[in-house]
Structures are given as structure tokens and as C-alpha cells.
Design an enzyme around this catalytic site. Structure first.
Site, PDB file in Angstrom:
ATOM      1  N   ARG A   1       1.423  -2.758   8.298  1.00  0.00           N
ATOM      2  CA  ARG A   1       1.769  -1.998   7.105  1.00  0.00           C
ATOM      3  C   ARG A   1       0.611  -1.072   6.753  1.00  0.00           C
ATOM      4  O   ARG A   1      -0.493  -1.182   7.281  1.00  0.00           O
ATOM      5  CB  ARG A   1       2.027  -2.952   5.937  1.00  0.00           C
ATOM      6  CG  ARG A   1       3.307  -3.747   6.106  1.00  0.00           C
ATOM      7  CD  ARG A   1       3.365  -4.894   5.150  1.00  0.00           C
ATOM      8  NE  ARG A   1       3.488  -4.471   3.750  1.00  0.00           N
ATOM      9  CZ  ARG A   1       3.435  -5.302   2.726  1.00  0.00           C
ATOM     10  NH1 ARG A   1       3.236  -6.597   2.946  1.00  0.00           N
ATOM     11  NH2 ARG A   1       3.559  -4.874   1.494  1.00  0.00           N
ATOM     12  N   HIS A   2       0.888  -0.177   5.828  1.00  0.00           N
ATOM     13  CA  HIS A   2      -0.168   0.660   5.258  1.00  0.00           C
ATOM     14  C   HIS A   2      -1.211  -0.264   4.624  1.00  0.00           C
ATOM     15  O   HIS A   2      -0.919  -1.444   4.351  1.00  0.00           O
ATOM     16  CB  HIS A   2       0.440   1.552   4.180  1.00  0.00           C
ATOM     17  CG  HIS A   2       1.238   0.761   3.182  1.00  0.00           C
ATOM     18  ND1 HIS A   2       0.648   0.110   2.122  1.00  0.00           N
ATOM     19  CD2 HIS A   2       2.560   0.457   3.136  1.00  0.00           C
ATOM     20  CE1 HIS A   2       1.584  -0.537   1.441  1.00  0.00           C
ATOM     21  NE2 HIS A   2       2.749  -0.351   2.042  1.00  0.00           N
TER      22      HIS A   2
ATOM     23  N   ASN B   1       0.807  -1.778  -5.059  1.00  0.00           N
ATOM     24  CA  ASN B   1       0.750  -3.170  -4.611  1.00  0.00           C
ATOM     25  C   ASN B   1      -0.080  -3.972  -5.622  1.00  0.00           C
ATOM     26  O   ASN B   1       0.289  -5.082  -6.002  1.00  0.00           O
ATOM     27  CB  ASN B   1       0.075  -3.310  -3.237  1.00  0.00           C
ATOM     28  CG  ASN B   1       0.941  -2.823  -2.089  1.00  0.00           C
ATOM     29  OD1 ASN B   1       0.423  -2.281  -1.111  1.00  0.00           O
ATOM     30  ND2 ASN B   1       2.241  -3.016  -2.183  1.00  0.00           N
TER      31      ASN B   1
ATOM     32  N   ARG C   1       0.865   6.407   1.522  1.00  0.00           N
ATOM     33  CA  ARG C   1       0.036   5.263   1.877  1.00  0.00           C
ATOM     34  C   ARG C   1      -0.082   5.022   3.383  1.00  0.00           C
ATOM     35  O   ARG C   1      -1.124   4.566   3.855  1.00  0.00           O
ATOM     36  CB  ARG C   1       0.495   4.000   1.144  1.00  0.00           C
ATOM     37  CG  ARG C   1       1.991   3.717   1.188  1.00  0.00           C
ATOM     38  CD  ARG C   1       2.363   2.794   0.041  1.00  0.00           C
ATOM     39  NE  ARG C   1       3.698   2.229   0.064  1.00  0.00           N
ATOM     40  CZ  ARG C   1       4.779   2.824  -0.411  1.00  0.00           C
ATOM     41  NH1 ARG C   1       4.715   4.045  -0.905  1.00  0.00           N
ATOM     42  NH2 ARG C   1       5.955   2.200  -0.390  1.00  0.00           N
TER      43      ARG C   1
ATOM     44  N   GLU D   1       9.736   3.459   3.315  1.00  0.00           N
ATOM     45  CA  GLU D   1      10.131   2.150   2.816  1.00  0.00           C
ATOM     46  C   GLU D   1      11.566   2.181   2.269  1.00  0.00           C
ATOM     47  O   GLU D   1      12.098   3.236   1.922  1.00  0.00           O
ATOM     48  CB  GLU D   1       9.147   1.697   1.727  1.00  0.00           C
ATOM     49  CG  GLU D   1       9.410   0.325   1.133  1.00  0.00           C
ATOM     50  CD  GLU D   1       9.426  -0.829   2.151  1.00  0.00           C
ATOM     51  OE1 GLU D   1      10.045  -0.676   3.217  1.00  0.00           O
ATOM     52  OE2 GLU D   1       8.857  -1.898   1.855  1.00  0.00           O
TER      53      GLU D   1
ATOM     54  N   HIS E   1       5.990  -0.112   6.413  1.00  0.00           N
ATOM     55  CA  HIS E   1       6.075  -0.768   5.110  1.00  0.00           C
ATOM     56  C   HIS E   1       6.686  -2.149   5.277  1.00  0.00           C
ATOM     57  O   HIS E   1       7.202  -2.487   6.327  1.00  0.00           O
ATOM     58  CB  HIS E   1       6.944   0.076   4.178  1.00  0.00           C
ATOM     59  CG  HIS E   1       6.475   1.479   4.026  1.00  0.00           C
ATOM     60  ND1 HIS E   1       5.647   1.897   3.017  1.00  0.00           N
ATOM     61  CD2 HIS E   1       6.707   2.588   4.796  1.00  0.00           C
ATOM     62  CE1 HIS E   1       5.395   3.185   3.153  1.00  0.00           C
ATOM     63  NE2 HIS E   1       6.027   3.635   4.215  1.00  0.00           N
TER      64      HIS E   1
END
Lengths: 437, 475
Positions: free
Chosen positions: B233-234, B240, B283, B303, B368
Site C-alpha cells: 500500500r501507499h 489514515n 498517496r 481505492e 490501497h
């Protein structure tokens, strides 16, 4: 997304009347639509430009020195233009449309490709069915400039002799002799295919496309949903239901479809209320495709153009500057739309009679594919409400009939205004906004 | 999701070819792909039936075409398998969903001689598609035998030379009776693809429908060259940190740290010709930027769209849309956010990514949570039920290496702390809903009605959509 590192040279192979030009033109149209700059080079056209008047099949006799010389000259002229297109004009794919029936000729072209850094991919069409060949001749040869002064019978007779000229020297792509070449061999208009050494993504896409197209006669009907509540108010996007007139249109559409008496018609809609409601009136089964949903206008969803000008004047101007590539903040561009509609196009190619009930931007994209409209024109194609476009493939293109179903609706078409400067006054921006409540 | 234009009846895929031609490899991979895109498929391996019938395998003598007893057993196994497949396709599917009888695919994996009598048999209400693997490159064959046959249940002793020897003799037995598909005469009316020398060449005959066309396209894009796929993932994002889902926020300081760690990791791995892909959200792009290599942005790697719930925390969602929140927990794979997407939608939009991943060599995909779950589910053959709950924590890389019939997975946690964004499925007792409640149409405007695309027959269990406004009759 650029899919190729080096340009691709597609070389058509096959006797006359095997569909080479049909495939070239269709493939070129598809590749351009998905954003791969492609151009076709028809050697026959070069010959017509050079030899002003076509006399007879004797031009093509294998021992006609003069004829051979001219034909070679034309091939080289075409290859030269290919080189200019691919190496100097940023073309990605060139389709070299000629018979290319001898191994020697194909080697010349392959070497040409190698010298210039192109990947070469051969597309051969093999067909022995006399009915198919006869039908091809009727569809595209009788109307050719070569036969403008002949009767149909004379033209057919001459053309059959023309085909004979090639037959003796025809060397089909061979599994052993040509095992190192990349090619697809199409047999009997798509009954079977032989695919050898697909090198990269673009060749894989080309093969997939060629394996999905067919020539069975059929019609594609494109229309938008009936007029919606938001259409009436001049608002874009959203998921409104049909207005009173929109519901009327749905009924007219049902009647129209019945009258057309279409065999095995498939009906597709998006997953938005207004197309679904329109289809419901038809009383037949229909499929809902999410990818047929209208372009996502992001932060501008459900706004009027006036509100967009008031809240996002800069965005509004940028959109007018490049409507195809402009992406709404948190939304989509026409370019995005084309990418998401590609599976629809692929499935439309596989299918026969289909009615697609969709939306303005979506319909513009689909129409641009069928009518070969470039990216600059696509976002301004006229797709008014309550009008069905009936597309019937014919010869190398598409016949279009526009049928207005006699139910009034607002106009939702906004032409490109003259002033697209970011500092323009609001009046200039709103000049072309159609009337609404 | 599927629609009726995909195919007209259940499809039976029959894999044929001499042993060690990659049939099992292809049938497992193809089945995994079909299940992932939503076409339930199941493999029926005739070898398994044979082993059931003949408890201990003696030697290649079993496969000699003049071994009458063995031939009888093998023919009986084929018929039993075929009966099971038919049952699976026609009865099991028929019961499960009148709405979806055509989706089910049985993959029969056979050896020459097993299926000949059935090849031209008329199997009504079944679309039959043959996948033949033909190979005359001895190196490829030897490599196949080593990689997968040495550990086969037929050869428990694992003595390499004996195995190779016995297996080659087995192949010779088959060769005597093996008749490759003949597109020009005998088999010209069958629908099939002949894969020659592991994909160097293909012969495709009479593709009948969409699913066969997809299968052909898939088989033409897969390859067996060794390579590695890295999924991550990023880096941790600003959203987050505050527990907001979706949106387009940038990296947090720890997220930026992760990007640097990722760069170092990639360099240490010394990967040849690595391609790097990101989504078009900040991101992932910021994460890739730190690597200092060229990367490609794919919009379809964005995402999952949470629609009206975008940029909310789970607590906010539960407060503002309690019913939606509960519905999602009941059926997380099919649940579509109002105005947004479902995992099922996501799988459909990711399909071109999977196809391109199959074509490529070494790739790093920076995506994502929901997206990565879908990709992992494809590679590790996870079901739709498991998919939305797969663990894909931040700052962790999954290294996937194809091996034998599956994928070796290594989980590498780059030592940078991050929040946990994983939400387990809550136990049902806490929910006040009736058990087995079906997803019903959402009331918010931009949501579409059906989560499963299907033709508008009013079949069992599916009500007409009067939510959309019944038409006033003008009579």
C-alpha cells in the site's frame, strides 16, 4: 497510457477480396479511439493516384513488367510515408494494407521494419468460401473507382481474373517457414485463428480485437435515457428519474422498437435510474452495465452551468480549452470515459443487434468510435434527447439514421464558446448554455 | 458481475494433452482466474479419480494402451468424473440460482485416451471448450516434470532419476494413442484453443461466446517465465492517522519514512527491469516518487469509492448511516456504498490490471487496502467471502513468486510504524438484523439498484424494482 515502446508496423496479407482493407480500416479506427495514434496506408490507393485510369486485370498479370514496376514503386512510396508517420510524426501504429502475398515481399517489409526500429506484426486473412468472396466483391469492389465505367458483370469478371493473377505466387504464412514472425492468421472470416509469437501488449490487444469482430449483418441502436428531472432544470449528472416527457419517450421507444421488428435484440442500460426507467417501458429483458454510467462530474455533480461558472470559473474555462482531456475535480474526463467504455465496445463488436440506452457523454464516446470521430470533435458530437441513432455497418463504414421520436425535450448540448480564456467574463462563458427552467 | 450475454449454458472446459504439458498448471490458473472474475469454476482432475480407483500406483505399466484392465478403469473414471461435472453444473447450479445457471464452469483435466469417446459426444445444455497443450520442446517437458511431477502423490519415494524415467515412459505410452485435435478435418466443428510450446503459438477454433473469448484472451496473456510481483500500500496517509476512509490525502511523516524504506528495500532486492505502478491518488504517487524510478499511474488502481461515506471515519458512518453500516458487515463483498462501489465492482475494474500483470515480468504495485485485497485474492485464490477481510497492513510488502501450481508468499514488514486500518468482521450477535438478510436496494439517490448484474427476468427470489417508480398507466 502509452502501451508501446517502439512503433508497430502491421502488415496485411491475403488475396484480393479477403477483407484486408475492411480489417485495416476497422483496426485503425479502434486503435485511434483507444488513444493509440494509428494510420493506414493502402497501396491500392497509391496505385490509383499514380495510374490515373484503371484499364483491366492485365495490369496485375505476373509477367506485366510495366505493371510490376509501378506496383513496386507504389509499395515503396507507401513504406516511405509509413516511415515518416512512425518516425517523424509520432505515430504509434501503421497498417500497411496490400496483398503482400509472397514471402519475398514480406521479407522486404520486415527488413524495412527492422532498419527503422519497428515491431512487425502480420495479419493474414485466408478465405476459400466463394460466397464470402462474391459478397465482398459486391459490397466494396463494384463501387470502387477502378470500375466506375463498368457494368456489375464486367467488374465482377475482371475482378475474379485479378484474383487469379495473385493465386499462383501466393505463399501463405507457414507454421515452419515463418515460425519466427509475429502474426495472426484469420481463417474463414473468423472461424479459426492461428496466432504466433505475440510480442507485446499492443499486439495482444490487436489479436483480441480481431478475434472479437465479425461481419454478420446487424444494427446498433444508440439513444439516451428519456428527459430527466435534472435535465429540465439544466443540472448535470446526479441520479434523477424521468420527467413526464421522459416517460412519454420511453413509451415511444417501446413502440419504435416493436415496429423495427429486430431479431434477438439485446438491450443495455447503465446503472442509473433514468436509463433503467427508460428500459423498463420496453417490457423486454435488459442488462445493466455500470461502465455505461454518465461521466462523473465530481465536485460539479448536480450543478447548473451557471453554478459551475460561479463556483469554479477557472475549471469551467479549462474545460472549454480541452474538453476531451479535462477531468472534473474528483470526477472524470472524456478520455477516462473512453477507457472505461472499451469493454462495451468490445462486447458490441461481439454482439449482433443491440440497443444501448445511455447518457450524453457516453453516447458521444460510443458514436465517435463507430463514426471514427477524433478526440477534438468527440465532446461536441450532437446527441440530443429523444433521438435514436441507428448504425448499420456497410462496406468500410457505418450508415447512420437519426430518428427523432416526436416527444419534445430540452436541449442539453453546449457548444464550445468563442472565449475560452481563464479571465473571461461570465457572460462569455455562459453564452452557449442551452435554455432550462 | 455477469450478464446473460456472457454465455448461454454452463461451460465445460476439457484440458487435453500428453502428460507434463502444463495441463494442471493451466487448469488451476484458469480456474483461479475465472473464480476471481466471478464465474464459479471447479476443477475435476481425472488423475484424482484414478488414484481413488487404484489405491497404489505400481508403475507406468498402468498407462500402457494394451493394459486392458487399466484402460477399463480409466474409462470408468472418466465417466464418473463426467457425471460429477454434469451434476455440479446442472444440478448444483440449477438449485443455487435460477438467475445464474450459465456461470458455472467445470474444468475436466484428462489424459489422452480418457476422453476420446466423449469428444464428439453430444452433451446437450453444455458448451464444451477444449484447451489442448502441445509441446515438442524437450527442455520444457523435462523442466515441467522436475518441478511438479517429482512431488506428485504417484511418486512418494521422490527419487529424481526414477521419477523422470518412469514418467517419460508414461508419456511414451500415451503417445501411442494420442491424437491431437485436428482443426482441418476430424475436429473442425469443435470449439478449442491449442496452446503450442507454452504460448509461442495458438490455434483457436470456433469460439462460441464471451466466456470462451475471455478464456482465450487469458491463455494468450499468461506466461511461465520466472518473475516476482511485489504488492504494497501507499505509505501511511494523513487520513489514515485520523481514521478517515477514502479521500485523497498526502503522506504522513511516517508514510514518508516508509517511502524511503521502500526505496532502500527495492534497491537491495536488485530486481531486473522492475516496473512500478501506482494509482492516480496522491498517496501512492508520493510513495512512488521517493523511489526515484519511472512509474506508471493507473486510474483503475484507485481505492474503492466509498460514495457518500468518503472521508468519514467508521464511527461517523455508523452514526450517520447505521443501516448501511450494518449491511456492509453482513455482506462486505457485495455491499455497494451509496454513490460508490462494492468489492465486486472493484474486481471488475481491476481485471485489466491482472491481465497486464500476467503479461509482465517483475512488477511493484503500490495501491490501497481494498485494491490490494482484491489483487492478493487473485494470486492466492481467496474466495469472495475471505477477500474483504484479507490482512493488508500499511508498511508491509507482499512478495509473490509463482512456483509449481501456486504462489510463494513472503511478507516483509519494513520497520516503520503505522496505524492499523484493518477492521474485522463483527460477530453477528451484535447486529439486530435478521440472519441471512439479503442486500436490498439503497434509498440514497446515486446508488444503483442491483449489486449483481443480471437480466431482468423476474426469477425466483428477485422482486421487480418498483422502487424506481412504477409507470403510471395512461389508460
Amino acid at each position: 497510457v502509452c502501451m508501446t515502446n517502439c512503433p508497430t508496423l502491421i502488415v496485411m496479407v491475403g488475396l484480393p477480396a479477403r477483407g484486408k482493407t475492411y480489417i485495416s480500416k476497422k483496426l485503425t479506427r479502434y486503435l485511434n479511439w483507444i488513444g493509440v495514434p494509428t494510420k493506414e496506408f493502402n497501396v491500392g490507393q497509391y496505385r490509383r493516384d499514380l495510374v490515373k485510369k484503371y484499364k483491366s486485370f492485365e495490369f496485375f498479370l505476373p509477367d506485366n513488367e510495366e505493371g510490376l514496376k509501378i506496383r513496386k514503386q507504389c509499395a515503396l512510396a507507401a513504406l516511405n510515408d509509413v516511415r515518416q508517420y512512425l518516425s517523424e510524426e509520432n505515430g504509434h501504429v501503421a497498417v500497411f494494407d496490400a496483398t503482400n502475398t509472397t514471402r519475398e515481399r514480406r521479407e522486404t517489409i520486415y527488413k524495412f521494419g527492422e532498419e527503422n526500429g519497428y515491431k512487425t506484426f502480420f495479419v493474414e486473412s485466408v478465405c476459400v468460401d466463394p460466397e464470402v468472396i462474391a459478397a465482398n466483391i459486391v459490397q466494396v469492389k463494384l463501387g470502387s473507382p477502378d470500375y466506375v465505367d463498368c457494368s456489375n458483370d464486367e467488374a465482377t469478371e475482371d475482378f475474379m481474373k485479378r484474383i487469379e493473377c495473385y493465386k499462383n505466387s501466393y505463399e501463405t504464412l507457414d507454421e515452419s517457414l515463418d515460425k519466427d514472425l509475429s502474426y495472426i492468421k484469420i481463417m474463414d472470416v473468423g472461424r479459426s485463428y492461428l496466432v504466433n509469437r505475440v510480442m507485446d501488449h499492443i499486439q495482444s490487444r490487436i489479436v483480441y480485437y480481431l478475434m472479437n469482430i465479425h461481419v454478420t449483418p446487424r444494427s446498433i441502436y444508440l439513444c439516451r435515457h428519456g428527459e430527466s428531472e435534472l435535465n429540465l432544470k439544466g443540472r448535470i449528472g446526479g441520479d434523477p428519474g424521468l420527467s413526464v416527457r421522459g416517460k412519454e419517450f420511453a413509451k415511444s421507444l417501446a413502440q419504435f422498437i416493436n415496429e423495427q421488428n429486430i431479431k434477438d435484440l439485446k438491450v443495455w442500460t447503465s446503472q442509473m435510474k433514468r436509463t433503467i426507467q427508460t428500459a423498463e417501458a420496453l417490457g423486454v429483458p435488459y442488462e445493466q452495465w455500470k461502465v455505461l454510467n454518465e461521466i462523473d462530474a465530481g465536485v460539479c455533480e448536480e450543478m447548473t452551468y451557471e453554478e459551475i461558472q460561479e463556483n469554479y470559473p477557472l475549471e469551467f474555462a479549462l474545460r472549454d480549452q480541452d474538453k476531451y482531456r479535462y477531468r472534473y475535480p474528483k470526477g472524470e474526463s472524456y478520455e477516462d470515459l473512453v477507457q472505461r467504455l472499451e469493454p462495451v465496445i468490445m462486447e458490441l463488436e461481439r454482439q449482433e443487434n443491440v440497443l444501448v440506452i445511455c447518457h450524453q457523454a457516453v453516447m458521444r464516446c460510443l458514436l465517435a468510435y463507430f463514426l471514427d470521430k477524433p478526440a477534438e470533435q468527440l465532446p461536441y458530437l450532437k446527441c440530443p434527447l429523444h433521438t435514436v441513432l441507428k448504425l448499420t455497418p456497410v462496406a468500410y463504414g457505418c450508415k447512420v439514421e437519426s430518428i427523432f421520436l416526436n416527444v419534445e425535450a430540452v436541449n442539453t448540448h453546449r457548444d464550445k464558446p468563442e472565449n475560452v480564456d481563464i479571465s473571461r467574463p461570465p457572460e462569455d462563458a455562459l453564452l452557449t448554455v442551452p435554455a432550462h427552467q | 458481475a455477469w450478464a446473460s450475454y456472457m454465455t448461454n449454458s454452463p461451460t465445460l472446459i476439457v484440458m487435453i494433452g500428453l502428460p507434463a504439458r502444463g495441463k494442471t498448471y493451466v487448469s488451476k490458473k484458469l480456474t483461479r482466474y475465472l473464480n476471481w472474475i466471478g464465474a464459479p469454476a471447479k476443477v475435476f482432475n481425472l488423475g484424482v479419480y484414478r488414484r481413488e480407483a487404484v489405491k497404489s500406483y505400481k508403475s507406468y505399466d498402468f498407462f500402457r494402451h494394451d493394459n486392458k484392465e487399466a484402460m477399463e478403469i480409466r474409462k470408468r473414471c472418466a465417466l464418473v468424473a463426467l457425471e460429477d461435472v454434469k451434476a455440479y453444473l446442472l444440478e448444483e447450479c440449477g438449485q443455487i440460482a435460477v438467475r445464474l445457471p450459465w456461470l458455472y464452469i467445470g474444468v475436466i483435466h484428462s489424459c489422452p485416451g480418457d476422453f476420446d469417446s466423449l469428444k464428439h459426444a453430444s452433451l446437450p445444455s453444455l458448451q464444451v471448450f477444449f484447451v489442448e497443450s502441445v509441446c515438442d520442446d524437450p527442455e520444457v517437458i523435462a523442466a515441467n516434470i522436475l518441478e511438479v511431477k517429482v512431488s506428485s502423490p504417484d511418486y512418494p519415494e521422490r527419487n529424481r532419476e526414477n521419477v523422470m524415467d518412469d514418467f517419460l515412459k508414461r508419456i511414451e505410452c500415451y503417445k501411442v494413442t494420442y491424437q491431437p485435435l485436428d482443426p482441418d478435418a476430424y475436429d473442425k466443428d469443435l470449439s478449442f484453443i491449442k496452446v503450442i510450446n507454452v504460448g509461442q503459438r495458438f490455434l483457436v477454433n470456433r469460439v462460441q461466446d464471451y466466456i470462451q473469448s475471455k478464456i482465450v484472451y487469458y491463455l494468450m496473456n499468461i506466461h511461465v517465465q520466472p518473475r516476482t510481483i511485489y504488492l504494497c500500500r501507499h505509505g501511511e496517509s494523513e487520513y489514515n492517522l485520523v481514521g478517515k476512509i477514502g479521500g485523497d490525502s498526502g503522506l504522513s511523516p511516517r508514510g514518508k519514512q516508509f517511502s524511503q524504506a521502500l526505496k532502500k528495500f527495492i534497491e537491495e532486492q536488485e530486481i531486473v527491469d522492475l516496473k512500478v505502478w501506482t494509482s492516480q491518488l496522491k498517496r501512492t504517487i508520493q510513495t512512488a516518487e521517493s523511489l526515484g524510478v519511472t512509474y506508471e499511474q493507473w486510474k483503475i488502481l484507485n481505492e474503492i469509492d466509498a460514495g457518500v461515506c468518503e472521508e468519514m471515519t467508521y464511527a461517523e458512518i455508523e452514526a450517520k448511516y447505521p443501516e448501511e453500516f450494518a449491511l456492509r458487515d453482513q455482506e462486505k463483498y457485495l455491499y455497494r456504498y451509496p454513490g460508490g462501489e462494492s468489492y465486486q465492482d472493484l474486481v471488475q475494474r481491476l481485471e485489466p490490471v491482472i491481465m497486464e500483470l500476467e503479461r509482465q515480468g517483475n512488477v511493484l504495485v503500490i495501491s490501497h487496502q481494498a485494491v490490494m485485497r482484491c489483487l492478493v485474492a487473485y494470486f492466492l485464490d481467496k474466495s469472495a467471502d475471505e477477500l474483504p477481510y484479507l490482512r493488508c497492513p500499511l508498511h508491509t510488502i507482499l512478495k509473490l513468486t509463482p512456483v509449481a501450481y501456486g504462489c510463494k508468499v513472503e511478507t516483509i514488514t519494513l520497520n516503520v510504524e503505522a496505524v492499523n486500518t484493518h477492521r474485522e468482521k463483527p460477530s453477528l450477535s451484535s447486529s439486530s438484523q435478521t440472519p441471512g438478510r439479503m442486500r436490498r436496494n439503497s434509498f440514497t439517490p446515486r446508488a444503483s439498484a442491483d449489486t449483481v448484474k443480471r437480466p431482468r427476468h423476474y426469477s425466483v427470489g428477485s422482486k421487480p424494482l418498483d422502487l424506481l417508480g412504477a409507470f403510471p398507466s395512461l389508460e
